[in-house]
Design an enzyme around this catalytic site. Sequence first.
Site, PDB file in Angstrom:
ATOM      1  N   CYS A   1       0.863  -1.181   0.000  1.00  0.00           N
ATOM      2  CA  CYS A   1       0.000   0.000   0.000  1.00  0.00           C
ATOM      3  C   CYS A   1       0.902   1.233   0.000  1.00  0.00           C
ATOM      4  CB  CYS A   1      -0.890  -0.001   1.235  1.00  0.00           C
ATOM      5  SG  CYS A   1       0.044   0.064   2.784  1.00  0.00           S
TER       6      CYS A   1
ATOM      7  N   THR B   1      -6.015   0.449  11.907  1.00  0.00           N
ATOM      8  CA  THR B   1      -6.281   0.610  10.469  1.00  0.00           C
ATOM      9  C   THR B   1      -6.294  -0.699   9.691  1.00  0.00           C
ATOM     10  OG1 THR B   1      -3.934   0.915   9.930  1.00  0.00           O
ATOM     11  CG2 THR B   1      -5.213   2.902  10.460  1.00  0.00           C
TER      12      THR B   1
ATOM     13  N   GLU C   1       0.741  -0.829  16.281  1.00  0.00           N
ATOM     14  CA  GLU C   1      -0.123   0.316  15.961  1.00  0.00           C
ATOM     15  C   GLU C   1      -1.002   0.679  17.151  1.00  0.00           C
ATOM     16  OE1 GLU C   1      -3.850   1.543  13.127  1.00  0.00           O
ATOM     17  OE2 GLU C   1      -2.430   0.093  12.292  1.00  0.00           O
TER      18      GLU C   1
ATOM     19  N   SER D   1       1.901  -9.862  10.555  1.00  0.00           N
ATOM     20  CA  SER D   1       1.206  -8.841   9.775  1.00  0.00           C
ATOM     21  C   SER D   1      -0.297  -8.955  10.014  1.00  0.00           C
ATOM     22  CB  SER D   1       1.515  -9.021   8.276  1.00  0.00           C
ATOM     23  OG  SER D   1       0.616  -8.278   7.483  1.00  0.00           O
ATOM     24  N   SER D   2      -0.864  -7.968  10.699  1.00  0.00           N
ATOM     25  CA  SER D   2      -2.288  -8.003  11.047  1.00  0.00           C
ATOM     26  C   SER D   2      -3.163  -8.057   9.799  1.00  0.00           C
ATOM     27  CB  SER D   2      -2.653  -6.769  11.888  1.00  0.00           C
ATOM     28  OG  SER D   2      -4.044  -6.716  12.111  1.00  0.00           O
ATOM     29  N   ASN D   3      -2.869  -7.215   8.806  1.00  0.00           N
ATOM     30  CA  ASN D   3      -3.756  -7.171   7.640  1.00  0.00           C
ATOM     31  C   ASN D   3      -3.683  -8.476   6.845  1.00  0.00           C
ATOM     32  OD1 ASN D   3      -2.214  -6.635   4.865  1.00  0.00           O
ATOM     33  ND2 ASN D   3      -1.097  -5.561   6.472  1.00  0.00           N
TER      34      ASN D   3
ATOM     35  N   HIS E   1       5.885  -5.165   8.532  1.00  0.00           N
ATOM     36  CA  HIS E   1       5.910  -6.549   8.994  1.00  0.00           C
ATOM     37  C   HIS E   1       6.101  -7.523   7.827  1.00  0.00           C
ATOM     38  CE1 HIS E   1       3.760  -5.569  13.034  1.00  0.00           C
ATOM     39  NE2 HIS E   1       5.076  -5.472  13.112  1.00  0.00           N
TER      40      HIS E   1
ATOM     41  N   CYS F   1       2.648   5.697   8.926  1.00  0.00           N
ATOM     42  CA  CYS F   1       1.699   5.847   7.824  1.00  0.00           C
ATOM     43  C   CYS F   1       0.794   7.041   8.103  1.00  0.00           C
ATOM     44  CB  CYS F   1       0.869   4.578   7.680  1.00  0.00           C
ATOM     45  SG  CYS F   1      -0.486   4.749   6.492  1.00  0.00           S
TER      46      CYS F   1
ATOM     47  N   HIS G   1       4.054   1.734  11.671  1.00  0.00           N
ATOM     48  CA  HIS G   1       2.937   1.460  12.590  1.00  0.00           C
ATOM     49  C   HIS G   1       2.680   2.592  13.578  1.00  0.00           C
ATOM     50  CE1 HIS G   1       5.059  -2.309  11.482  1.00  0.00           C
ATOM     51  NE2 HIS G   1       3.845  -2.651  11.139  1.00  0.00           N
TER      52      HIS G   1
END
Length: 330
Positions: free
Chosen positions: A28, A182, A143, A240-242, A57, A113, A91
């Site tokens: 991103c 986020t 984060e 990595s959370s996302n 991450h 970010c 983060h």
Amino acid sequence: MTGMPIFNGHGAERPPLTIYLAAPRGFCAGVDRAIQIVELALAKFGAPVYVRHEIVHNRYVVEGLTAKGAIFVEELDEIPDTGAPVIFSAHGVPKAVPAAASLRRMFYLDATCPLVSKVHVEAERHYEQGREILLIGHAGHPEVVGTTGQLPEGSVHLIETAEDAARFSPRNPERLAYITQTTLSVDDTKDIVTVLRQRFPAMVGPHKDDICYATTNRQDAVKKIAPACERVIVVGSPNSSNSLRLVEVAERAGCPRAMLVGRASDIDWNAFTNIRSLGITAGASAPEILVDEIIDAFKVRFDAKVEIVTTASEDIAFKLPRELREAPAA
């Protein structure tokens, strides 16, 4: 000659496979900016450059930057007294971190970010207006640590589940606000907010959803491909959370089994026996080279054709810090 069997180089016939490649996927704008900050700092100031916490991450990215001269640490006290740049990860960090860096006269660059910074600003605004703040997120994620650390201890209450939302007892239900990490599951967050709004109708939310555009877009793309796939691979790291949320989204959307894969060498091939359809996506911190590597690995074993499934286009870019936009010193 058409109709002839296709072999994998070991004498075995390659079965047909359709790979549905989700788009958008991978980096991103916030991740791209953070990595650029480290690379440009190395180019402008030379090695070493210190980075507090993994810049993003992803092990491949971190190892690549380490090879170029970045030194990753978890806390500032691991950094010697130096004039070398110190970079804060994408983060975000608690306010105490830049304050400590300033006390030590460190030259630091903030790679947070901008969409995370937006949440920090929201939290401060709610606090100044006397609201009790609920943060929807995952305990221990950097984060969340960074967002909580924008305000005095006890000002922010973490809500991880709908059950937490049902149990929470505010000081004043008329003076509540919520913000979110986020990189959450869009659907899970919606469920939690629904519970909170039913209990606290006066609760104030973000003007625009805190879950970032990239998280939403990648989840939407996975929802599109998952029902047609016997397996889905999410390229990403376990911290990595996302990326973890994409695995959950794929299975909820109808794929029998989704899994997180760091790179081609991590694939458990037993999980892909007799499949005819495969979905592939990548978390926001996973580089495209790892996606290509995995597709190539499947092409060795399968007669694979790739279909790109696009649900959105992205053209967002974030400004670099002023110190890196200036011309390098002579």
